[in-house]
Design an enzyme around this catalytic site. Structure first.
Site, PDB file in Angstrom:
ATOM      1  N   ASP A 206       1.118  -1.077   0.123  1.00 35.53           N
ATOM      2  CA  ASP A 206      -0.165  -0.074   0.145  1.00 35.53           C
ATOM      3  C   ASP A 206       0.964   1.439  -0.200  1.00 35.53           C
ATOM      4  O   ASP A 206       0.577   2.435   0.855  1.00 35.53           O
ATOM      5  CB  ASP A 206      -1.147   0.115   0.840  1.00 35.53           C
ATOM      6  CG  ASP A 206      -2.061  -0.464   0.994  1.00 35.53           C
ATOM      7  OD1 ASP A 206      -2.337  -1.595  -0.304  1.00 35.53           O
ATOM      8  OD2 ASP A 206      -2.712  -0.405   2.115  1.00 35.53           O
TER       9      ASP A 206
ATOM     10  N   GLN B 209     -10.835   0.131  -1.633  1.00 33.17           N
ATOM     11  CA  GLN B 209     -11.281   0.508  -0.273  1.00 33.17           C
ATOM     12  C   GLN B 209     -11.092   0.339   0.742  1.00 33.17           C
ATOM     13  O   GLN B 209      -9.603  -0.247   1.165  1.00 33.17           O
ATOM     14  CB  GLN B 209     -12.246  -0.902  -0.263  1.00 33.17           C
ATOM     15  CG  GLN B 209     -12.994  -1.542   0.116  1.00 33.17           C
ATOM     16  CD  GLN B 209     -14.353  -0.950  -0.299  1.00 33.17           C
ATOM     17  OE1 GLN B 209     -14.089  -0.935  -1.296  1.00 33.17           O
ATOM     18  NE2 GLN B 209     -14.959  -0.804   1.181  1.00 33.17           N
ATOM     19  N   LEU B 210     -11.465   0.504   1.484  1.00 31.76           N
ATOM     20  CA  LEU B 210     -11.196   0.910   3.283  1.00 31.76           C
ATOM     21  C   LEU B 210     -10.461  -0.343   3.440  1.00 31.76           C
ATOM     22  O   LEU B 210     -11.815  -0.976   3.872  1.00 31.76           O
ATOM     23  CB  LEU B 210     -12.516   1.799   4.380  1.00 31.76           C
ATOM     24  CG  LEU B 210     -11.777   2.310   5.354  1.00 31.76           C
ATOM     25  CD1 LEU B 210     -10.977   3.362   4.996  1.00 31.76           C
ATOM     26  CD2 LEU B 210     -12.917   2.336   5.909  1.00 31.76           C
ATOM     27  N   HIS B 211      -9.246  -0.111   4.105  1.00 33.31           N
ATOM     28  CA  HIS B 211      -9.415  -1.616   4.736  1.00 33.31           C
ATOM     29  C   HIS B 211      -7.551  -1.246   5.872  1.00 33.31           C
ATOM     30  O   HIS B 211      -7.134  -0.381   6.179  1.00 33.31           O
ATOM     31  CB  HIS B 211      -8.319  -2.652   3.844  1.00 33.31           C
ATOM     32  CG  HIS B 211      -7.103  -1.683   2.966  1.00 33.31           C
ATOM     33  ND1 HIS B 211      -7.551  -1.620   1.745  1.00 33.31           N
ATOM     34  CD2 HIS B 211      -5.974  -2.311   3.257  1.00 33.31           C
ATOM     35  CE1 HIS B 211      -6.572  -0.854   1.481  1.00 33.31           C
ATOM     36  NE2 HIS B 211      -5.220  -1.291   1.850  1.00 33.31           N
ATOM     37  N   LEU B 212      -8.590  -2.115   6.907  1.00 31.03           N
ATOM     38  CA  LEU B 212      -7.418  -1.783   8.225  1.00 31.03           C
ATOM     39  C   LEU B 212      -5.966  -3.108   8.479  1.00 31.03           C
ATOM     40  O   LEU B 212      -6.174  -4.259   7.824  1.00 31.03           O
ATOM     41  CB  LEU B 212      -8.572  -2.046   9.449  1.00 31.03           C
ATOM     42  CG  LEU B 212      -8.020  -1.990  11.083  1.00 31.03           C
ATOM     43  CD1 LEU B 212      -7.362  -0.546  11.319  1.00 31.03           C
ATOM     44  CD2 LEU B 212      -8.623  -2.403  12.000  1.00 31.03           C
TER      45      LEU B 212
END
Length: 699
Positions: free
Chosen positions: A471, A594-597
């Site tokens: 990322d 896509q929002l990801h933790l």
């Protein structure tokens, strides 16, 4: 050192790590060199608190005394603020009182803005409204007089670090270096950027401002200055480093022991360099020589400037090619060796230096590739990771190259046949640069990879992909939701490879084999290129949440749910292995839609953690802890996304003791043994998740 002394030293280091060092940065430079601009640029973007102390305005906007500057500096340091001393400080005596501000918790640095006299005078003459009223015609005489007395700082004065900037690239690099320093970061000690510690004082240019009465003497003066300037080298300080640009450092081929004509050699170097930089983007070539008075560097630099070759893509550098990073701060992943036909150590010059510095493993690796070398040809040799050049300098490949010989005392002499000699030298440089290009291509394939999951692997995706999970690709130009566009900066659509997480989150039933948990609001997946022993992702299942920029106050409950899911998995892993520690957080600019933790263990023991961007994406402000994201959005309704360009190019630093390291192998070796406590901020507000037994020890 006895046990008690060692314990005292360790306690001291831990205290320094927890509290952070204050810095006193003494600016050194003539009027017009850009000292005030430097301070303002750092203060504007820094996360550390800085105070600029300028004698021109120290007394309520009016000029004051040196004693007042020292007093203000002491008061600022008591408040744990970092200090810029914005004075000319051109000689040792002017600096000495400020150097004394240093102490156990205070480091004193010097930043020398050693720009050309012509530049300083031009700026001083043109400026208006200067704080010290040094402007207009009188500025030229003042600058020239001050430069005659200039005395460059030395570490022996009491400085822990000296950075010398001789052009605008150097200045910007230094600004970046101090801007990205966190409260607990420190910089390596030493002297950086100075080409020649014994260099004479820079000549003033007053002779050009006066009427020339003797044309002959004027021409001689001009030639002297040109000769002086021609020995300067042009380089970037990691600028490199700063962007992880693939870099080849190479010596001049055949001009030393093989006695090839300098003029002809310089012409061929520039010709072949120009061909390379026009074909290949995002790469740098550096011509290196050990001598400050190198004729080949001077000639090549002048010829390259006439061809308008981008100085960020090709420049000259004075230094030991086997110690470009450790002694010169220049990051090069590939170096060229002016080899002999036997591909053996020995002789003198570059060949002996490189084989000696690389150790026996280079000779063994070379034998596996070739037994001998013909003039005009090269051999690309991957450098074993056990080599000191790999460990200390970060060099991954050595390219052996053999040029034409004009020395009758050496084999294959061409007897002054420069027609054939030039042909062979052109072939040698062409082969050298093609070898470098092949290394870049192989690295790109290794880093790019196919898409993450089987459903995506069959697709041929275009674009420069990074490994999934790292990322670290700057997505300011990628299109997210309509809100992201409205907030200013994402205009380019997500590429097909970056859609993998989005497709999984929206259609989890099609990816059951890849998922480890499917919930109503989120799904959980192992990162296929984990950067630590344990590394998983919690994906939001909501449309329109591509990244943090899209998150608003109405999504708080979703963020808390994702945090709870991540925390559950971290605690599960801790039950299996209590020695681990975890952080939960988001990347400021993810490469995958896509929002990801991220839920990632802090051992960072993974073969997939390969470069500076990977490391800094999890160990700088680029990684926002989940608890901080939730808190900020709860208070302000959205997240403040500061400029993150510089964060991924920061120095490699241990996430525990904050020590600096030249490359990933050295860093990994260090962190595998580092037992320093985590920085205090990580131990607060639940940012670090550890087993209960470990938490008791840390507290």
């Amino acid at each position: 050192m006895d046990v008690e002394s060692q314990r005292t030293a360790e306690v001291g280091r831990e205290e320094r790590n927890r509290n952070g060092l204050c810095l006193v940065v003494i600016l050194v430079g003539a009027p017009g060199s850009g000292k005030s601009t430097f301070c303002e640029a750092v203060i504007k973007s820094a996360s550390r608190p800085w105070v600029r102390i300028c004698q021109d305005i120290i007394r309520n906007g009016k000029g004051g005394t040196k004693a007042q500057c020292i007093n203000n500096a002491i008061n600022a340091l008591k408040e744990r603020k970092n200090v810029f001393i914005d004075r000319c400080n051109l000689d040792r005596e002017q600096r000495s009182e400020f150097v004394k501000l240093g102490g156990p918790q205070i480091e004193v640095h010097a930043v020398v803005l050693d720009l050309p006299a012509k530049t300083c005078i031009s700026r001083s003459i043109k400026r208006t409204g200067h704080e010290g009223h040094l402007q207009g015609g009188k500025a030229a005489q003042v600058v020239n007089r001050m430069l005659q007395k200039k005395e460059l700082p030395k570490l022996s004065e009491g400085f822990s670090r000296i950075t010398v900037c001789q052009n605008e690239i150097d200045v910007q690099t230094a600004v970046n270096t101090y801007s990205v320093l966190g409260p607990f970061d420190s910089l390596p000690s030493g002297s950086f950027g100075q080409r020649n510690s014994e260099a004479k004082i820079q000549l003033g240019i007053m002779k050009f401002l006066k009427k020339v009465e003797d044309p002959t003497s004027a021409e001689l003066d001009k030639n002297k200055i040109e000769d002086s300037l021609s020995t300067e080298t042009t380089r970037e300080r990691d600028p490199s480093c700063i962007h992880d640009v693939p870099t080849l450092a190479f010596p001049s081929i055949s001009t030393a022991d093989f006695q090839f004509n300098y003029e002809m050699a310089a012409d061929i170097i520039v010709e072949k360099v120009e061909e390379f930089v026009n074909k290949i983007d995002n790469a740098r070539l550096v011509l290196v020589d050990l001598s400050h008075g190198s004729k080949i560097l001077s000639l090549t630099k002048v010829k390259a400037e006439k061809k308008n070759i981008n100085s960020n893509r090709f420049f000259t550098f004075v230094g030991d090619i086997t110690r470009l990073y450790s002694c010169g701060g220049l990051h090069c992943n590939v170096i060229a060796n002016a080899a002999n036909w036997r591909l053996k150590p020995g002789g003198g010059g570059v060949n002996a230096a490189i084989f000696g510095a690389a150790g026996p493993v280079l000779e063994a690796a070379t034998k596996e590739r070739a037994k001998s070398l013909n003039p005009g040809k090269t051999v690309v040799v991957p450098l074993p990771t056990t080599s000191p050049l790999f460990v200390r300098e970060g060099i991954t490949h050595v390219i052996h190259v053999l040029g034409p010989n004009m020395n009758p005392q050496r084999p294959n002499c061409l007897n002054n046949d420069y027609i054939k000699g030039c042909e062979i030298l052109r072939e040698a440089y062409t082969s050298l640069f093609e070898g470098f290009a092949s290394i870049m291509k192989a690295d790109h394939k290794n880093k790019g990879g196919e898409s993450v999951y089987d459903s995506e692997r069959t697709k041929k995706n275009k674009g420069n992909k990074d490994e999934f999970g790292s990322d670290v690709v700057d997505n300011r130009n990628k299109k997210g939701s309509s809100r992201a566009q409205a907030d200013g900066g994402m205009v380019k659509p997500w590429s097909s490879w970056a859609q993998a997480l989005y497709k999984i989150a929206m259609n989890p039933e099609k990816h059951k084999n890849d998922l480890i948990e499917i919930l109503e609001d989120a799904v959980v997946v192992n990162d296929i290129y984990p950067k630590a022993q344990r590394h998983l992702l919690v994906l939001a299942r909501s449309e329109g949440l591509d990244c943090l920029m899209d998150v608003r106050e109405e999504h708080i409950q979703l963020l808390r749910t994702m945090h709870a899911i991540g925390l559950k998995w971290a605690e599960k892993f801790l039950h299996d292995d209590p020695s681990l520690a975890f952080r939960l957080g988001y990347h400021l600019a993810p490469s995958m839609r896509q929002l990801h933790l991220h839920v990632i263990s802090q051992d960072f023991n993974s073969n997939h953690l390969k470069n500076k961007k990977h490391w800094n994406s999890f160990n700088s402000a680029f990684f926002r802890d989940s608890v901080d994201v939730i808190d900020e959005i709860s208070k302000y309704g959205k997240l403040s996304l500061k400029d993150y360009d510089k964060l991924l190019s920061m120095e490699l630093r241990c996430h525990r003791c904050r020590s600096a390291h030249p490359n990933i192998p050295r860093l990994k070796s260090h962190i595998s043994n580092c037992r320093a406590p985590f920085p205090a901020p990580l131990l607060e507000s639940g940012r670090l998740v550890v087993a209960q037994s470990q938490a008791a020890i840390d507290s």
